[in-house]
Design an enzyme around this catalytic site. Structure first.
Site, mmCIF file in Angstrom:
data_model
loop_
_atom_site.group_PDB
_atom_site.id
_atom_site.type_symbol
_atom_site.label_atom_id
_atom_site.label_comp_id
_atom_site.label_asym_id
_atom_site.label_seq_id
_atom_site.Cartn_x
_atom_site.Cartn_y
_atom_site.Cartn_z
ATOM 1 N N LYS A 1 5.749 -4.738 -3.923
ATOM 2 C CA LYS A 1 7.192 -4.742 -3.759
ATOM 3 C C LYS A 1 7.608 -4.821 -2.301
ATOM 4 O O LYS A 1 8.556 -5.495 -1.931
ATOM 5 C CB LYS A 1 7.772 -3.483 -4.388
ATOM 6 C CG LYS A 1 9.270 -3.456 -4.287
ATOM 7 C CD LYS A 1 9.908 -2.864 -5.488
ATOM 8 C CE LYS A 1 11.375 -3.141 -5.518
ATOM 9 N NZ LYS A 1 11.698 -4.510 -5.902
ATOM 10 N N CYS B 1 0.856 -1.175 0.000
ATOM 11 C CA CYS B 1 0.000 0.000 0.000
ATOM 12 C C CYS B 1 0.894 1.228 0.000
ATOM 13 O O CYS B 1 1.870 1.310 0.742
ATOM 14 C CB CYS B 1 -0.955 0.095 1.179
ATOM 15 S SG CYS B 1 -2.167 -1.216 1.237
ATOM 16 N N GLU C 1 6.833 -14.784 -11.221
ATOM 17 C CA GLU C 1 6.388 -13.426 -10.898
ATOM 18 C C GLU C 1 6.000 -12.643 -12.147
ATOM 19 O O GLU C 1 4.991 -11.949 -12.166
ATOM 20 C CB GLU C 1 7.532 -12.633 -10.233
ATOM 21 C CG GLU C 1 7.850 -13.024 -8.817
ATOM 22 C CD GLU C 1 9.031 -12.220 -8.283
ATOM 23 O OE1 GLU C 1 8.858 -11.587 -7.239
ATOM 24 O OE2 GLU C 1 10.115 -12.208 -8.899
ATOM 25 N N ASN D 1 -1.906 1.943 5.785
ATOM 26 C CA ASN D 1 -1.027 0.895 5.253
ATOM 27 C C ASN D 1 -0.665 0.002 6.427
ATOM 28 O O ASN D 1 -0.077 0.479 7.402
ATOM 29 C CB ASN D 1 0.223 1.556 4.641
ATOM 30 C CG ASN D 1 1.322 0.562 4.345
ATOM 31 O OD1 ASN D 1 1.062 -0.630 4.166
ATOM 32 N ND2 ASN D 1 2.548 1.029 4.297
ATOM 33 N N GLY D 2 -1.043 -1.268 6.363
ATOM 34 C CA GLY D 2 -0.747 -2.180 7.472
ATOM 35 C C GLY D 2 -1.959 -3.050 7.776
ATOM 36 O O GLY D 2 -2.877 -3.138 6.960
ATOM 37 N N TRP E 1 -2.810 -2.612 -1.790
ATOM 38 C CA TRP E 1 -2.575 -4.047 -1.956
ATOM 39 C C TRP E 1 -3.508 -4.703 -0.945
ATOM 40 O O TRP E 1 -3.335 -4.561 0.260
ATOM 41 C CB TRP E 1 -1.122 -4.396 -1.661
ATOM 42 C CG TRP E 1 -0.783 -5.814 -2.000
ATOM 43 C CD1 TRP E 1 -0.391 -6.301 -3.201
ATOM 44 C CD2 TRP E 1 -0.787 -6.937 -1.110
ATOM 45 N NE1 TRP E 1 -0.171 -7.653 -3.118
ATOM 46 C CE2 TRP E 1 -0.408 -8.075 -1.843
ATOM 47 C CE3 TRP E 1 -1.099 -7.093 0.242
ATOM 48 C CZ2 TRP E 1 -0.313 -9.345 -1.286
ATOM 49 C CZ3 TRP E 1 -1.009 -8.350 0.812
ATOM 50 C CH2 TRP E 1 -0.619 -9.462 0.035
ATOM 51 N N ARG F 1 3.907 -0.424 -4.712
ATOM 52 C CA ARG F 1 3.558 -0.957 -3.391
ATOM 53 C C ARG F 1 2.198 -1.647 -3.382
ATOM 54 O O ARG F 1 1.795 -2.236 -2.374
ATOM 55 C CB ARG F 1 3.553 0.165 -2.353
ATOM 56 C CG ARG F 1 4.873 0.884 -2.250
ATOM 57 C CD ARG F 1 4.801 1.988 -1.236
ATOM 58 N NE ARG F 1 4.618 1.469 0.104
ATOM 59 C CZ ARG F 1 5.592 1.094 0.908
ATOM 60 N NH1 ARG F 1 6.844 1.181 0.509
ATOM 61 N NH2 ARG F 1 5.339 0.630 2.110
ATOM 62 N N GLU G 1 16.024 -18.596 -8.026
ATOM 63 C CA GLU G 1 15.719 -17.207 -8.360
ATOM 64 C C GLU G 1 15.180 -17.101 -9.798
ATOM 65 O O GLU G 1 14.249 -16.345 -10.065
ATOM 66 C CB GLU G 1 16.985 -16.353 -8.175
ATOM 67 C CG GLU G 1 16.881 -14.896 -8.577
ATOM 68 C CD GLU G 1 15.831 -14.083 -7.833
ATOM 69 O OE1 GLU G 1 15.244 -14.580 -6.860
ATOM 70 O OE2 GLU G 1 15.561 -12.941 -8.261
ATOM 71 N N LYS H 1 11.548 -15.571 -10.717
ATOM 72 C CA LYS H 1 11.368 -14.475 -11.681
ATOM 73 C C LYS H 1 10.340 -14.873 -12.738
ATOM 74 O O LYS H 1 9.495 -14.087 -13.120
ATOM 75 C CB LYS H 1 12.693 -14.121 -12.375
ATOM 76 C CG LYS H 1 13.675 -13.355 -11.532
ATOM 77 C CD LYS H 1 13.357 -11.891 -11.462
ATOM 78 C CE LYS H 1 13.119 -11.286 -10.125
ATOM 79 N NZ LYS H 1 13.165 -11.825 -8.882
ATOM 80 N N HIS I 1 14.846 -37.272 -7.860
ATOM 81 C CA HIS I 1 13.957 -37.740 -6.799
ATOM 82 C C HIS I 1 12.559 -37.149 -6.924
ATOM 83 O O HIS I 1 11.896 -36.898 -5.921
ATOM 84 C CB HIS I 1 14.559 -37.400 -5.433
ATOM 85 C CG HIS I 1 15.902 -38.011 -5.237
ATOM 86 N ND1 HIS I 1 16.083 -39.337 -4.923
ATOM 87 C CD2 HIS I 1 17.146 -37.479 -5.383
ATOM 88 C CE1 HIS I 1 17.389 -39.602 -4.851
ATOM 89 N NE2 HIS I 1 18.051 -38.492 -5.127
HETATM 90 C C1 G6P Z 1 8.357 -9.019 -2.169
HETATM 91 C C2 G6P Z 1 8.983 -8.525 -3.453
HETATM 92 C C3 G6P Z 1 10.252 -9.318 -3.737
HETATM 93 C C4 G6P Z 1 11.202 -9.251 -2.563
HETATM 94 C C5 G6P Z 1 10.534 -9.681 -1.252
HETATM 95 C C6 G6P Z 1 11.393 -9.375 -0.047
HETATM 96 O O1 G6P Z 1 7.879 -10.304 -2.347
HETATM 97 O O2 G6P Z 1 8.074 -8.643 -4.530
HETATM 98 O O3 G6P Z 1 10.881 -8.797 -4.883
HETATM 99 O O4 G6P Z 1 12.306 -10.071 -2.797
HETATM 100 O O5 G6P Z 1 9.306 -8.968 -1.083
HETATM 101 O O6 G6P Z 1 11.500 -7.981 0.096
HETATM 102 P P1 G6P Z 1 12.709 -7.250 0.756
HETATM 103 O O7 G6P Z 1 12.397 -5.787 0.569
HETATM 104 O O8 G6P Z 1 12.715 -7.633 2.206
HETATM 105 O O9 G6P Z 1 13.956 -7.651 0.081
#
Ligand code: G6P
Length: 611
Positions: free
Chosen positions: A606, A2, A491, A99-100, A73, A27, A484, A488, A507
């Site tokens: 994010k 948010c 996402e 926000n929260g 969000w 956000r 990773e 990606k 396995h």
């Molecule tokens: C969210 C974001 C990711 C990020 C993760 C951890 O899921 O979309 O890109 O890696 O949070 O966030 P941070 O700010 O703690 O690295």
């Protein structure tokens, strides 16, 4: 998650708030809304992205010098117009953005419902707002006093901003657990979740701390604690340029951030790594070198992509420093009563520095006597402040929701810290130490070289864009990069993708392999190279399609794979900084080929400031 923004001063509030919302959209983008306070209180909100709100407001009277906005969000209640913020109190006099999460909102809601309150949304925010109204009416007090009383009962995390119809020259805000920055201008103030909506107006900012209230007029900022004591605002100068938060000619922030990596890694190493002198200078490490070298064990605590950086760091620290390392999801670690003692060092890895689970995990570990070292990108963020010491990653603002440049900067910082500890501890010999300093030093140029293969990766992305699933495999230092890469792809492209250790594939996941399954091998030249070649053969024998990330000149894998993605050769310990580049580009180009919003993938945010 948010984004919140507000303005009070002589200018028109709406354009400032709207622009701020666009900057904060990373956000959350389930819905957005604004409240404007002129002669009356006007609230407009809309499901969907900020652009949809903007379109819906064309032709409306938006004149006001005080206003606030929110981009959501969703947590409590589906994304919809009615659950969008700002919310309005039952008496219509107060508007609030939040926000929260208010964890005890059900109980508060029951109490208010008994008193006859009706709710028009499913949100915890509306409950808190009416709770404040109720206190105000019951105690016959002003909004500030009512808010203070309310917050003493609230369990959870919040940044809230309130507008009051009866006090049009004042904005009231409060923070616990979510970020809030106040920009101090000449006769005007700006409030936002981060500094990006503020920097073009002023560079003077105040970071509000937990349990603080801000009472803001155009020309006055009063900070108080919940005990109603005045605090002196600590004004800091922002070290951020507008260009850093703009796309700079790229189609998307994600692509810009991928291509920034030679520069961001260079910035991260600059002033720290000196190959000629054979030194690594990091104040936070140096000051605490005793604690770090004598650690009984190290625990890497993080979420998402940052957790993957922690996994790479596990391999690096164990190899170089000979200290046992564990890597923990912050959300699991905080709840499962882990054994944490004095002598443990916790590395909190976070781009935003605001991830709720990571914050609570390190607070708990701190209570148990552990030493907390933050590896954080956002300067002044909560994790940076909660940590005993730390090192910033200096990657600059990362706006694309999927993390790219923050990840490589985290790796660079963590490798430097491991090298420094190993050197001080005597667990690395001079030759290897010097060699690795040189290897790190060469990384920015090698990343630039890896990026030159972008067109080739785009071609591969177009070939595989319609796949239903992807399997990503890697070994050793490249295993976390397989994870990773899969993350990606999920996402950005909404394609199911799974990352696995290449040998473990036998396995279970091997059962998935057929002619339609693209299998991405992260197979740069390292001590596992022969082994991973065998794994590639196992996939080829079952007619799987092999896409391989390889070191330049690797004829063996080139001859076996369906498609190759080339990166320059490097020592295996720093190779993840290179092998992740094609993973980022592949997901980006698949997302683009599928016509998706790569900067704002659905359902994600994010900065995850709720549990
Ligand atoms: C969210 C974001 C990711 C990020 C993760 C951890 O899921 O979309 O890109 O890696 O949070 O966030 P941070 O700010 O703690 O690295």
């Amino acid at each position: 998650m948010c984004g919140i923004v507000a303005y009070i001063g002589p200018r028109e509030a709406y354009p400032i708030v709207l622009k701020g919302l666009k900057r904060l959209e990373y956000r959350g983008y389930d819905s957005s809304g604004v409240a404007l306070l002129n002669k009356g209180l006007k609230v407009y909100k809309k499901k969907g992205k900020v652009a949809e709100l903007e379109d819906s407001l064309i032709g409306k009277d938006l004149h006001a010098n005080t206003g606030m906005g929110h981009t959501r969000w969703a947590t409590h209640g589906e994304p919809s117009d009615r659950n969008a913020h700002p919310h309005t109190s039952a008496n219509g006099k107060l508007a609030m953005i939040h926000n929260g999460i208010i964890e005890n909102y059900t109980q508060l809601k029951q109490e208010l419902t008994k008193k006859g309150y009706k709710f028009h949304s499913d949100t915890d925010t509306e409950v808190l707002l009416n709770f404040i109204q109720d206190i105000q009416e019951h105690n016959e007090c002003g909004l500030e006093e009512a808010l203070r009383i309310a917050l003493k009962r609230v369990v959870g995390a919040y940044v809230i901003i309130l507008l009051d119809h009866d006090n049009p020259d004042t904005i009231i805000a409060a923070r616990k657990g979510s970020p809030l920055v106040i920009g101090v201008g000449k006769g005007e103030h700006f409030l936002a979740s981060d500094a990006s909506p503020i920097i073009e107006y002023t560079k003077e900012v105040v970071y509000v701390n937990d349990y603080e209230l801000a009472i803001i007029k155009a020309d006055e900022l009063v900070l108080k604690n919940l005990g109603n004591e005045k605090l002196t605002p600590f004004i800091q100068k922002l070290d951020l340029e507008l260009a850093a938060i703009e796309k700079g000619g790229y189609d998307h922030f994600m692509l810009k951030e991928i291509f920034e990596q030679p520069a961001t890694i260079f910035d991260c190493l600059r002033g720290r790594l000196d190959v000629a002198a054979g030194t690594i200078t990091m104040a936070g490490v140096q000051k605490n070198i005793e604690k770090l070298t004598s650690a009984n064990r190290i625990v890497m605590v993080a979420c998402g992509t940052s957790w993957h950086a922690g996994l790479v760091a596990e391999y690096v620290f164990e190899e170089l420093c000979r200290i046992p390392v564990e890597v923990e999801y912050a959300s699991e670690f905080r709840y499962r009563n882990p054994v944490v003692r004095e002598g443990d060092v916790i590395f909190a890895i976070s781009q935003s520095g605001e991830t709720a689970d990571t914050i609570v995990a390190i607070e708990k570990a701190k209570e148990n006597g552990a030493f907390i070292f933050g590896v954080v990108n956002v300067v002044g963020s909560s994790i940076a402040r909660v940590s005993h010491a730390g090192a910033y990653t200096h990657a600059g603002p990362e706006i694309g929701v999927a993390s790219t440049k923050a990840f490589t900067a985290q790796l660079a910082v963590l490798i430097m810290i491991a090298l420094k500890i190993a050197w001080e501890k005597g667990t690395i010999d001079q030759q290897r130490y010097n060699h690795l300093l040189q290897e790190l030093h060469e990384i920015p140029e090698k990343v630039a070289e890896a990026l030159r293969h972008d067109d080739e990766i785009k071609r591969i992305a177009n070939k595989y864009k319609d796949a239903q699933d992807f399997l990503y495999l890697g070994r050793g230092y490249n295993f976390p990069i397989a994870l990773e890469g899969a993350l990606k792809m999920k996402e950005i492209s909404y394609i199911h993708a799974e990352g696995y250790p290449a040998a473990e594939m036998k396995h279970g996941p091997i059962a998935l392999v057929d002619k339609d399954l693209p299998v991405v091998f992260v197979a740069t030249k390292d001590s596992y190279h022969e082994k991973i070649i065998s794994n590639i053969q196992e996939i080829k024998a079952r007619k799987g399609m092999v896409l391989a990330v390889i070191s330049e000149g690797d004829e063996t894998i080139t001859g076996m794979a369906d498609d190759i993605m080339i990166v320059p050769e490097a020592d295996e310990l720093v190779a993840p900084l290179l092998s992740v580049i094609p993973m980022q580009l592949l997901s980006y180009h698949v997302g683009i080929a599928k016509n998706l919003d790569v900067d704002k993938p659905r359902n994600l945010a994010k900065s995850v400031t709720v549990e």
